[in-house]
Scaffold this active site. Structure first.
Site: not given
Ligand code: HEM
Length: 461
Positions: A185, A319
Protein backbone atom coordinates in the site's frame (compact mmCIF):
# COMPACT_ATOMS: atom_id res chain seq x y z
CA UNK A 1 14.62 2.61 1.76
CA UNK A 2 13.29 6.04 0.90
CA UNK A 3 11.60 7.21 -2.27
CA UNK A 4 14.76 8.66 -3.75
CA UNK A 5 16.59 5.34 -3.30
CA UNK A 6 13.73 3.34 -4.74
CA UNK A 7 13.91 5.58 -7.80
CA UNK A 8 17.59 4.85 -8.24
CA UNK A 9 18.92 7.93 -6.45
CA UNK A 10 17.43 10.54 -8.73
CA UNK A 11 14.28 12.60 -8.69
CA UNK A 12 13.41 15.21 -11.30
CA UNK A 13 13.43 18.48 -9.33
CA UNK A 14 11.13 21.46 -9.68
CA UNK A 15 11.10 24.87 -7.97
CA UNK A 16 10.30 25.02 -4.27
CA UNK A 17 7.60 27.59 -3.49
CA UNK A 18 6.44 26.37 -0.07
CA UNK A 19 8.36 26.88 3.17
CA UNK A 20 9.70 23.37 3.48
CA UNK A 21 11.82 24.09 6.52
CA UNK A 22 8.75 25.20 8.51
CA UNK A 23 6.43 22.35 7.45
CA UNK A 24 6.56 19.05 9.35
CA UNK A 25 8.29 16.28 7.41
CA UNK A 26 5.37 13.84 7.73
CA UNK A 27 3.25 16.12 5.54
CA UNK A 28 5.46 15.47 2.50
CA UNK A 29 7.81 12.62 3.26
CA UNK A 30 6.69 9.22 2.00
CA UNK A 31 6.64 6.30 4.35
CA UNK A 32 9.90 4.37 3.90
CA UNK A 33 10.24 0.68 3.03
CA UNK A 34 10.77 -1.20 5.25
CA UNK A 35 9.17 0.92 7.93
CA UNK A 36 9.06 0.91 11.72
CA UNK A 37 7.25 3.32 13.98
CA UNK A 38 5.08 4.16 16.94
CA UNK A 39 2.05 6.37 17.45
CA UNK A 40 1.93 7.70 21.00
CA UNK A 41 -1.23 9.38 22.29
CA UNK A 42 -0.77 11.71 25.26
CA UNK A 43 -3.03 13.50 27.71
CA UNK A 44 -2.13 16.87 29.20
CA UNK A 45 -3.08 17.13 32.88
CA UNK A 46 -1.36 20.45 33.28
CA UNK A 47 -1.02 23.08 30.54
CA UNK A 48 2.39 24.18 31.79
CA UNK A 49 3.74 20.64 31.40
CA UNK A 50 2.18 20.47 27.92
CA UNK A 51 3.93 23.63 26.82
CA UNK A 52 7.20 22.47 28.35
CA UNK A 53 6.91 19.22 26.44
CA UNK A 54 6.41 21.11 23.17
CA UNK A 55 9.43 23.31 23.93
CA UNK A 56 11.57 20.24 24.58
CA UNK A 57 10.31 18.11 21.72
CA UNK A 58 10.10 20.69 18.93
CA UNK A 59 13.86 20.77 18.25
CA UNK A 60 13.56 17.06 17.34
CA UNK A 61 10.53 17.42 15.07
CA UNK A 62 11.74 16.95 11.51
CA UNK A 63 11.02 19.60 8.89
CA UNK A 64 10.16 18.81 5.29
CA UNK A 65 13.38 20.36 3.98
CA UNK A 66 14.72 17.84 1.45
CA UNK A 67 11.81 15.58 2.38
CA UNK A 68 12.62 13.26 -0.49
CA UNK A 69 15.99 12.39 1.07
CA UNK A 70 14.79 11.59 4.57
CA UNK A 71 16.74 10.91 7.69
CA UNK A 72 16.80 7.59 9.46
CA UNK A 73 13.98 8.33 11.88
CA UNK A 74 11.75 11.32 12.31
CA UNK A 75 9.17 12.63 14.76
CA UNK A 76 5.94 14.46 14.10
CA UNK A 77 3.67 16.16 16.60
CA UNK A 78 -0.04 16.80 16.17
CA UNK A 79 -2.56 18.40 18.53
CA UNK A 80 -6.25 17.73 18.98
CA UNK A 81 -8.70 20.54 19.69
CA UNK A 82 -9.04 19.50 23.33
CA UNK A 83 -5.24 19.35 23.42
CA UNK A 84 -5.02 22.97 22.31
CA UNK A 85 -7.56 23.94 24.96
CA UNK A 86 -5.40 22.16 27.56
CA UNK A 87 -2.31 23.91 26.22
CA UNK A 88 -3.96 27.24 26.91
CA UNK A 89 -4.34 28.65 23.42
CA UNK A 90 -6.10 32.03 23.41
CA UNK A 91 -9.87 31.85 22.94
CA UNK A 92 -9.68 33.76 19.67
CA UNK A 93 -7.34 31.11 18.28
CA UNK A 94 -9.48 28.24 19.53
CA UNK A 95 -12.57 29.78 17.95
CA UNK A 96 -10.80 30.09 14.62
CA UNK A 97 -10.68 26.30 14.09
CA UNK A 98 -13.43 24.70 11.96
CA UNK A 99 -16.46 23.43 13.84
CA UNK A 100 -16.03 19.79 12.74
CA UNK A 101 -12.49 19.83 14.10
CA UNK A 102 -13.53 21.41 17.39
CA UNK A 103 -16.24 18.84 18.06
CA UNK A 104 -13.95 15.91 17.23
CA UNK A 105 -14.33 12.89 14.95
CA UNK A 106 -16.61 10.89 17.25
CA UNK A 107 -19.17 13.72 17.34
CA UNK A 108 -19.22 13.71 13.53
CA UNK A 109 -20.26 10.04 13.33
CA UNK A 110 -23.47 10.87 11.46
CA UNK A 111 -21.70 12.88 8.80
CA UNK A 112 -19.00 10.23 8.52
CA UNK A 113 -21.56 7.41 8.35
CA UNK A 114 -19.81 5.71 11.28
CA UNK A 115 -22.71 3.49 12.27
CA UNK A 116 -23.21 -0.05 13.60
CA UNK A 117 -19.86 -1.77 14.23
CA UNK A 118 -18.09 1.49 13.31
CA UNK A 119 -20.08 3.54 15.85
CA UNK A 120 -17.86 5.48 18.30
CA UNK A 121 -19.55 3.66 21.18
CA UNK A 122 -17.68 0.52 20.03
CA UNK A 123 -14.30 2.26 19.73
CA UNK A 124 -11.22 1.24 21.68
CA UNK A 125 -9.96 3.48 24.45
CA UNK A 126 -8.79 6.24 24.41
CA UNK A 127 -10.43 7.21 21.11
CA UNK A 128 -13.42 9.48 21.03
CA UNK A 129 -13.28 10.37 24.73
CA UNK A 130 -11.78 13.86 24.36
CA UNK A 131 -8.80 12.62 26.38
CA UNK A 132 -6.38 12.44 23.44
CA UNK A 133 -4.48 15.74 23.37
CA UNK A 134 -1.18 15.14 21.61
CA UNK A 135 -0.22 12.60 18.97
CA UNK A 136 3.49 11.95 18.63
CA UNK A 137 4.52 9.69 15.75
CA UNK A 138 7.91 8.24 15.01
CA UNK A 139 8.65 6.88 11.51
CA UNK A 140 11.86 5.14 10.58
CA UNK A 141 13.45 2.85 8.02
CA UNK A 142 15.69 1.29 10.64
CA UNK A 143 14.65 -0.70 13.68
CA UNK A 144 17.45 0.66 15.79
CA UNK A 145 16.85 4.31 14.92
CA UNK A 146 13.13 3.79 15.59
CA UNK A 147 13.77 2.36 19.06
CA UNK A 148 16.24 5.10 19.96
CA UNK A 149 13.96 7.87 18.75
CA UNK A 150 10.93 6.50 20.62
CA UNK A 151 13.07 6.29 23.77
CA UNK A 152 14.20 9.85 23.31
CA UNK A 153 10.61 11.08 22.94
CA UNK A 154 9.56 9.02 25.98
CA UNK A 155 12.35 10.51 28.02
CA UNK A 156 10.85 13.95 27.36
CA UNK A 157 7.29 13.19 28.37
CA UNK A 158 7.84 10.65 31.14
CA UNK A 159 9.73 13.06 33.29
CA UNK A 160 6.83 15.53 33.24
CA UNK A 161 4.27 14.85 35.95
CA UNK A 162 1.55 16.70 34.04
CA UNK A 163 1.63 14.39 30.99
CA UNK A 164 0.04 10.92 30.81
CA UNK A 165 0.72 8.34 28.10
CA UNK A 166 -2.69 6.99 27.02
CA UNK A 167 -1.45 4.52 24.43
CA UNK A 168 1.60 3.65 22.36
CA UNK A 169 0.99 1.62 19.22
CA UNK A 170 3.97 0.17 17.38
CA UNK A 171 3.47 -0.26 13.65
CA UNK A 172 5.26 -1.54 10.56
CA UNK A 173 7.88 -4.27 10.36
CA UNK A 174 5.55 -6.49 8.32
CA UNK A 175 7.08 -9.07 5.96
CA UNK A 176 7.22 -7.39 2.55
CA UNK A 177 5.68 -4.22 4.09
CA UNK A 178 2.26 -5.66 3.32
CA UNK A 179 -0.86 -4.20 4.90
CA UNK A 180 -3.20 -6.22 7.16
CA UNK A 181 -5.05 -7.77 4.20
CA UNK A 182 -1.81 -8.72 2.47
CA UNK A 183 -1.47 -5.87 -0.06
CA UNK A 184 1.36 -3.48 -0.77
CA UNK A 185 0.00 0.00 0.00
CA UNK A 186 0.82 3.72 0.10
CA UNK A 187 1.44 3.84 -3.63
CA UNK A 188 -0.98 6.44 -4.99
CA UNK A 189 -0.23 9.91 -3.55
CA UNK A 190 -0.95 13.37 -4.94
CA UNK A 191 1.90 15.45 -6.41
CA UNK A 192 2.05 18.84 -4.68
CA UNK A 193 2.89 22.04 -6.51
CA UNK A 194 5.95 23.84 -5.22
CA UNK A 195 7.17 20.95 -3.08
CA UNK A 196 10.38 20.64 -5.10
CA UNK A 197 9.84 17.41 -7.00
CA UNK A 198 8.27 16.73 -10.38
CA UNK A 199 5.30 14.34 -10.39
CA UNK A 200 6.11 10.66 -10.77
CA UNK A 201 4.79 9.00 -13.92
CA UNK A 202 1.02 8.70 -13.59
CA UNK A 203 0.75 10.95 -10.56
CA UNK A 204 -1.16 13.52 -12.57
CA UNK A 205 -0.65 17.27 -12.59
CA UNK A 206 0.60 18.76 -9.33
CA UNK A 207 -2.23 19.85 -7.05
CA UNK A 208 -2.10 23.40 -5.63
CA UNK A 209 -0.22 23.38 -2.33
CA UNK A 210 -3.10 25.10 -0.48
CA UNK A 211 -5.16 21.91 -0.69
CA UNK A 212 -2.66 20.27 1.65
CA UNK A 213 -0.81 23.06 3.47
CA UNK A 214 -2.45 26.12 5.01
CA UNK A 215 -1.41 29.56 3.80
CA UNK A 216 -1.10 28.87 0.07
CA UNK A 217 -3.62 29.14 -2.78
CA UNK A 218 -5.74 26.04 -3.26
CA UNK A 219 -7.34 24.69 -6.41
CA UNK A 220 -10.00 27.44 -6.19
CA UNK A 221 -7.30 30.13 -6.43
CA UNK A 222 -7.47 31.45 -2.85
CA UNK A 223 -5.93 30.09 0.35
CA UNK A 224 -8.33 28.13 2.54
CA UNK A 225 -9.37 29.75 5.82
CA UNK A 226 -6.79 29.08 8.49
CA UNK A 227 -6.54 29.36 12.27
CA UNK A 228 -5.39 32.71 13.77
CA UNK A 229 -2.89 34.14 14.26
CA UNK A 230 -0.93 33.51 11.07
CA UNK A 231 1.98 31.97 12.97
CA UNK A 232 -0.41 29.29 14.25
CA UNK A 233 -2.12 28.48 10.96
CA UNK A 234 0.45 28.98 8.23
CA UNK A 235 2.34 25.86 7.10
CA UNK A 236 0.11 23.66 9.23
CA UNK A 237 -2.44 21.11 8.11
CA UNK A 238 -5.14 18.84 9.46
CA UNK A 239 -4.76 15.12 10.09
CA UNK A 240 -7.43 12.49 10.44
CA UNK A 241 -6.51 9.29 12.20
CA UNK A 242 -8.75 6.24 11.70
CA UNK A 243 -7.91 3.00 13.47
CA UNK A 244 -9.16 -0.05 11.55
CA UNK A 245 -9.30 -3.63 12.79
CA UNK A 246 -8.98 -5.99 9.81
CA UNK A 247 -11.32 -8.98 9.85
CA UNK A 248 -8.88 -11.34 8.20
CA UNK A 249 -10.93 -14.51 8.80
CA UNK A 250 -14.02 -12.99 7.19
CA UNK A 251 -11.95 -11.62 4.30
CA UNK A 252 -10.25 -14.96 3.58
CA UNK A 253 -13.56 -16.86 3.80
CA UNK A 254 -15.12 -14.42 1.35
CA UNK A 255 -12.29 -14.96 -1.14
CA UNK A 256 -12.54 -18.75 -0.79
CA UNK A 257 -16.33 -18.90 -1.04
CA UNK A 258 -16.36 -17.08 -4.37
CA UNK A 259 -13.42 -18.71 -6.13
CA UNK A 260 -12.22 -22.24 -6.96
CA UNK A 261 -8.45 -21.87 -7.35
CA UNK A 262 -5.72 -19.80 -5.78
CA UNK A 263 -5.31 -17.94 -9.05
CA UNK A 264 -8.99 -16.96 -9.05
CA UNK A 265 -8.70 -15.97 -5.42
CA UNK A 266 -5.83 -13.60 -6.13
CA UNK A 267 -7.71 -12.12 -9.08
CA UNK A 268 -10.77 -11.48 -6.89
CA UNK A 269 -8.52 -9.88 -4.24
CA UNK A 270 -7.09 -7.66 -7.00
CA UNK A 271 -10.55 -6.73 -8.33
CA UNK A 272 -11.64 -5.54 -4.87
CA UNK A 273 -8.78 -3.04 -4.72
CA UNK A 274 -7.74 -2.40 -8.35
CA UNK A 275 -4.22 -3.70 -7.80
CA UNK A 276 -2.72 -7.12 -7.26
CA UNK A 277 -1.41 -7.64 -3.79
CA UNK A 278 2.09 -6.91 -5.14
CA UNK A 279 0.91 -3.39 -6.01
CA UNK A 280 0.80 -4.05 -9.78
CA UNK A 281 -2.24 -2.17 -11.17
CA UNK A 282 -4.87 -4.18 -13.04
CA UNK A 283 -4.83 -1.56 -15.80
CA UNK A 284 -1.25 -2.59 -16.67
CA UNK A 285 -1.42 -6.25 -15.61
CA UNK A 286 -5.05 -7.25 -16.26
CA UNK A 287 -4.90 -11.02 -16.05
CA UNK A 288 -1.73 -11.93 -14.20
CA UNK A 289 0.27 -10.44 -11.37
CA UNK A 290 3.56 -8.74 -12.19
CA UNK A 291 5.52 -8.26 -8.95
CA UNK A 292 8.37 -6.37 -10.70
CA UNK A 293 5.81 -3.85 -11.96
CA UNK A 294 4.26 -3.59 -8.48
CA UNK A 295 7.64 -2.77 -6.94
CA UNK A 296 8.66 -0.10 -9.46
CA UNK A 297 7.59 3.43 -8.40
CA UNK A 298 8.21 4.73 -11.92
CA UNK A 299 5.71 2.31 -13.44
CA UNK A 300 3.28 1.10 -10.77
CA UNK A 301 1.12 4.22 -10.84
CA UNK A 302 1.56 5.15 -14.49
CA UNK A 303 -1.96 4.70 -15.82
CA UNK A 304 -5.33 6.31 -16.38
CA UNK A 305 -8.73 4.71 -16.81
CA UNK A 306 -9.18 6.06 -20.35
CA UNK A 307 -8.96 2.60 -21.93
CA UNK A 308 -11.15 1.00 -19.27
CA UNK A 309 -14.30 3.15 -19.18
CA UNK A 310 -16.60 0.28 -18.13
CA UNK A 311 -14.33 -1.19 -15.48
CA UNK A 312 -13.52 -4.45 -17.24
CA UNK A 313 -10.01 -4.25 -15.85
CA UNK A 314 -10.45 -2.15 -12.71
CA UNK A 315 -14.05 -2.45 -11.46
CA UNK A 316 -15.72 0.96 -11.15
CA UNK A 317 -16.51 0.10 -7.55
CA UNK A 318 -13.03 -1.10 -6.53
CA UNK A 319 -11.37 0.66 -3.60
CA UNK A 320 -8.64 2.39 -5.58
CA UNK A 321 -10.94 3.63 -8.35
CA UNK A 322 -13.47 4.98 -5.87
CA UNK A 323 -10.82 6.76 -3.83
CA UNK A 324 -9.23 8.38 -6.89
CA UNK A 325 -11.40 7.99 -10.01
CA UNK A 326 -8.71 9.79 -12.07
CA UNK A 327 -10.27 10.34 -15.53
CA UNK A 328 -13.31 8.06 -15.05
CA UNK A 329 -16.48 9.66 -16.40
CA UNK A 330 -18.75 9.76 -13.35
CA UNK A 331 -22.51 9.92 -13.24
CA UNK A 332 -22.27 12.55 -10.51
CA UNK A 333 -19.71 15.10 -11.59
CA UNK A 334 -16.93 15.91 -9.16
CA UNK A 335 -13.54 17.57 -9.46
CA UNK A 336 -11.23 14.75 -8.42
CA UNK A 337 -8.42 17.20 -7.71
CA UNK A 338 -10.19 18.75 -4.73
CA UNK A 339 -10.83 15.41 -3.01
CA UNK A 340 -7.27 14.14 -2.91
CA UNK A 341 -5.59 13.24 0.36
CA UNK A 342 -2.05 12.52 1.47
CA UNK A 343 -1.99 9.08 3.09
CA UNK A 344 0.35 7.64 5.67
CA UNK A 345 -0.95 4.11 6.20
CA UNK A 346 0.65 2.32 9.11
CA UNK A 347 -0.06 -1.38 9.62
CA UNK A 348 0.00 -2.76 13.15
CA UNK A 349 -0.31 -6.18 14.78
CA UNK A 350 0.08 -9.69 13.46
CA UNK A 351 1.07 -10.02 9.79
CA UNK A 352 -1.60 -11.02 7.27
CA UNK A 353 -2.17 -14.79 7.29
CA UNK A 354 -3.67 -16.10 4.02
CA UNK A 355 -4.79 -19.33 5.69
CA UNK A 356 -6.66 -17.82 8.63
CA UNK A 357 -10.36 -18.38 8.13
CA UNK A 358 -11.75 -18.65 11.65
CA UNK A 359 -13.96 -16.04 13.31
CA UNK A 360 -11.22 -15.72 15.95
CA UNK A 361 -8.83 -14.48 13.26
CA UNK A 362 -11.06 -11.39 12.97
CA UNK A 363 -10.22 -10.39 16.50
CA UNK A 364 -6.44 -10.91 16.43
CA UNK A 365 -5.11 -7.36 16.93
CA UNK A 366 -4.18 -6.42 13.38
CA UNK A 367 -5.10 -3.52 11.20
CA UNK A 368 -4.25 -0.04 10.10
CA UNK A 369 -3.71 3.30 11.73
CA UNK A 370 -4.77 5.22 8.66
CA UNK A 371 -3.52 8.82 8.62
CA UNK A 372 -4.83 11.24 6.04
CA UNK A 373 -3.59 14.78 5.68
CA UNK A 374 -5.27 17.70 3.99
CA UNK A 375 -5.85 21.41 4.64
CA UNK A 376 -9.57 20.52 4.75
CA UNK A 377 -9.31 16.96 6.09
CA UNK A 378 -12.67 17.07 7.91
CA UNK A 379 -14.62 18.18 4.84
CA UNK A 380 -12.82 15.75 2.54
CA UNK A 381 -13.38 12.82 4.90
CA UNK A 382 -17.09 13.59 5.11
CA UNK A 383 -17.30 13.76 1.33
CA UNK A 384 -15.42 10.50 0.84
CA UNK A 385 -17.38 8.63 3.52
CA UNK A 386 -20.76 9.86 2.24
CA UNK A 387 -20.30 9.86 -1.52
CA UNK A 388 -17.49 7.61 -2.64
CA UNK A 389 -17.22 5.01 0.16
CA UNK A 390 -20.73 4.33 1.45
CA UNK A 391 -22.64 5.03 -1.77
CA UNK A 392 -22.45 3.89 -5.37
CA UNK A 393 -24.46 6.47 -7.25
CA UNK A 394 -21.47 8.44 -8.53
CA UNK A 395 -20.48 5.40 -10.60
CA UNK A 396 -24.00 4.18 -11.32
CA UNK A 397 -23.58 1.37 -8.79
CA UNK A 398 -26.74 2.03 -6.75
CA UNK A 399 -26.19 1.28 -3.09
CA UNK A 400 -22.98 -0.71 -3.53
CA UNK A 401 -20.22 0.41 -1.18
CA UNK A 402 -16.44 0.41 -1.12
CA UNK A 403 -15.46 -3.29 -0.85
CA UNK A 404 -12.54 -2.50 1.41
CA UNK A 405 -13.69 0.13 3.89
CA UNK A 406 -17.42 0.44 3.21
CA UNK A 407 -19.85 -0.54 5.94
CA UNK A 408 -21.67 -3.46 4.32
CA UNK A 409 -25.28 -4.31 5.04
CA UNK A 410 -26.95 -7.72 4.91
CA UNK A 411 -26.83 -9.11 1.33
CA UNK A 412 -24.51 -6.38 0.03
CA UNK A 413 -23.00 -6.86 -3.43
CA UNK A 414 -19.83 -6.14 -5.37
CA UNK A 415 -20.00 -5.91 -9.15
CA UNK A 416 -17.20 -7.02 -11.44
CA UNK A 417 -17.95 -5.66 -14.91
CA UNK A 418 -16.98 -7.99 -17.75
CA UNK A 419 -18.15 -8.98 -21.22
CA UNK A 420 -20.61 -10.38 -22.11
CA UNK A 421 -22.16 -10.32 -18.62
CA UNK A 422 -21.00 -8.74 -15.41
CA UNK A 423 -20.43 -10.81 -12.29
CA UNK A 424 -22.29 -9.68 -9.22
CA UNK A 425 -20.97 -11.15 -5.97
CA UNK A 426 -23.45 -11.33 -3.13
CA UNK A 427 -22.68 -11.35 0.55
CA UNK A 428 -19.70 -9.01 0.72
CA UNK A 429 -18.89 -8.25 4.36
CA UNK A 430 -17.31 -5.38 6.27
CA UNK A 431 -13.64 -6.34 6.11
CA UNK A 432 -12.19 -3.43 8.06
CA UNK A 433 -14.00 -2.24 11.17
CA UNK A 434 -13.40 1.22 12.58
CA UNK A 435 -12.14 1.04 16.15
CA UNK A 436 -11.20 4.64 16.75
CA UNK A 437 -10.58 8.03 15.24
CA UNK A 438 -9.38 11.51 16.05
CA UNK A 439 -8.82 14.77 14.24
CA UNK A 440 -5.52 16.56 14.80
CA UNK A 441 -3.91 19.77 13.70
CA UNK A 442 -0.31 19.30 12.59
CA UNK A 443 1.21 22.74 13.22
CA UNK A 444 4.27 24.18 11.54
CA UNK A 445 7.51 24.21 13.49
CA UNK A 446 7.10 27.95 14.19
CA UNK A 447 3.56 27.28 15.47
CA UNK A 448 4.86 24.58 17.82
CA UNK A 449 7.41 27.08 19.15
CA UNK A 450 4.70 29.74 19.47
CA UNK A 451 2.43 27.43 21.46
CA UNK A 452 5.33 26.24 23.63
CA UNK A 453 6.11 29.86 24.48
CA UNK A 454 2.57 30.97 25.33
CA UNK A 455 2.38 32.70 28.69
CA UNK A 456 0.56 30.81 31.45
CA UNK A 457 -1.90 33.69 31.69
CA UNK A 458 -3.45 32.85 28.33
CA UNK A 459 -4.92 29.70 29.89
CA UNK A 460 -7.28 31.99 31.80
CA UNK A 461 -8.48 33.97 28.79
C1 HEM B 1 -8.01 -0.76 6.51
C2 HEM B 1 -8.17 0.22 5.69
C3 HEM B 1 -7.58 0.35 4.31
C4 HEM B 1 -6.91 -0.57 3.54
C5 HEM B 1 -6.58 -2.03 3.88
C6 HEM B 1 -6.57 0.11 2.29
C7 HEM B 1 -5.89 -0.47 1.23
C8 HEM B 1 -5.51 0.18 0.08
C9 HEM B 1 -4.74 -0.41 -0.99
C10 HEM B 1 -4.21 -1.84 -1.02
C11 HEM B 1 -4.57 0.54 -1.95
C12 HEM B 1 -3.81 0.38 -3.29
C13 HEM B 1 -2.37 0.73 -3.17
C14 HEM B 1 -2.08 2.20 -3.01
O1 HEM B 1 -2.24 2.99 -3.94
O2 HEM B 1 -1.69 2.56 -1.90
C15 HEM B 1 -5.22 1.73 -1.48
C16 HEM B 1 -5.25 2.92 -2.18
C17 HEM B 1 -5.90 4.03 -1.72
N1 HEM B 1 -6.69 4.14 -0.60
FE1 HEM B 1 -6.93 2.74 0.84
N2 HEM B 1 -7.04 1.38 2.34
C18 HEM B 1 -7.67 1.57 3.55
C19 HEM B 1 -8.29 2.69 4.00
C20 HEM B 1 -8.46 3.81 3.25
C21 HEM B 1 -9.22 4.96 3.67
C22 HEM B 1 -9.94 5.10 5.02
C23 HEM B 1 -9.14 5.88 2.66
C24 HEM B 1 -9.75 7.25 2.55
C25 HEM B 1 -10.77 7.68 3.19
C26 HEM B 1 -8.32 5.30 1.61
C27 HEM B 1 -7.96 5.94 0.45
C28 HEM B 1 -7.14 5.42 -0.51
C29 HEM B 1 -6.63 6.20 -1.63
C30 HEM B 1 -6.89 7.69 -1.90
C31 HEM B 1 -5.85 5.33 -2.40
C32 HEM B 1 -5.06 5.68 -3.67
C33 HEM B 1 -5.90 5.66 -4.89
C34 HEM B 1 -5.11 6.15 -6.10
O3 HEM B 1 -4.44 7.18 -6.00
O4 HEM B 1 -5.23 5.52 -7.15
N3 HEM B 1 -7.95 4.04 1.99
N4 HEM B 1 -5.81 1.49 -0.25
Amino acid sequence: MHLVDRLGGELPRSPVTVELDDIQATVLRYRPEPYYGTHVLLHIDDGRAGRELLRNLTPYVASAAEWWRAGEAWISVALSYTGMVALGLPQASLRSFPEAFRSGMAAQADKLRDYGPNDPKNWDAPFGTGQVHIGVSVFSDSEQAWRETVEMARHHYRRLAGITELSAQAFGAQPGDLNPLGYKDSIGQPAIEGSGVEPLPGQGRPIKAGEFILGYPGEGGAPLPMPHPDVLGRNGTFVGLRKYQSRVGTFNRFLREHTRTEQERELLAAKLVGRWRSGAPLTLAPSQDDPALGADPRRNNDFTYADDPHGHQVPLGSHMRRMNPRDTVMTQLADVNVHRIIRRSTTFGAPYDPDATSPEADEVPRGLYFLFLSAKAMETMEFLQQEWINNGNFMDLGDERDPNIGLQEEGATFTIPRAPVRRRIHGIQTFNVLRGGEYFFMPSLSALRWIGGLPAASTRL
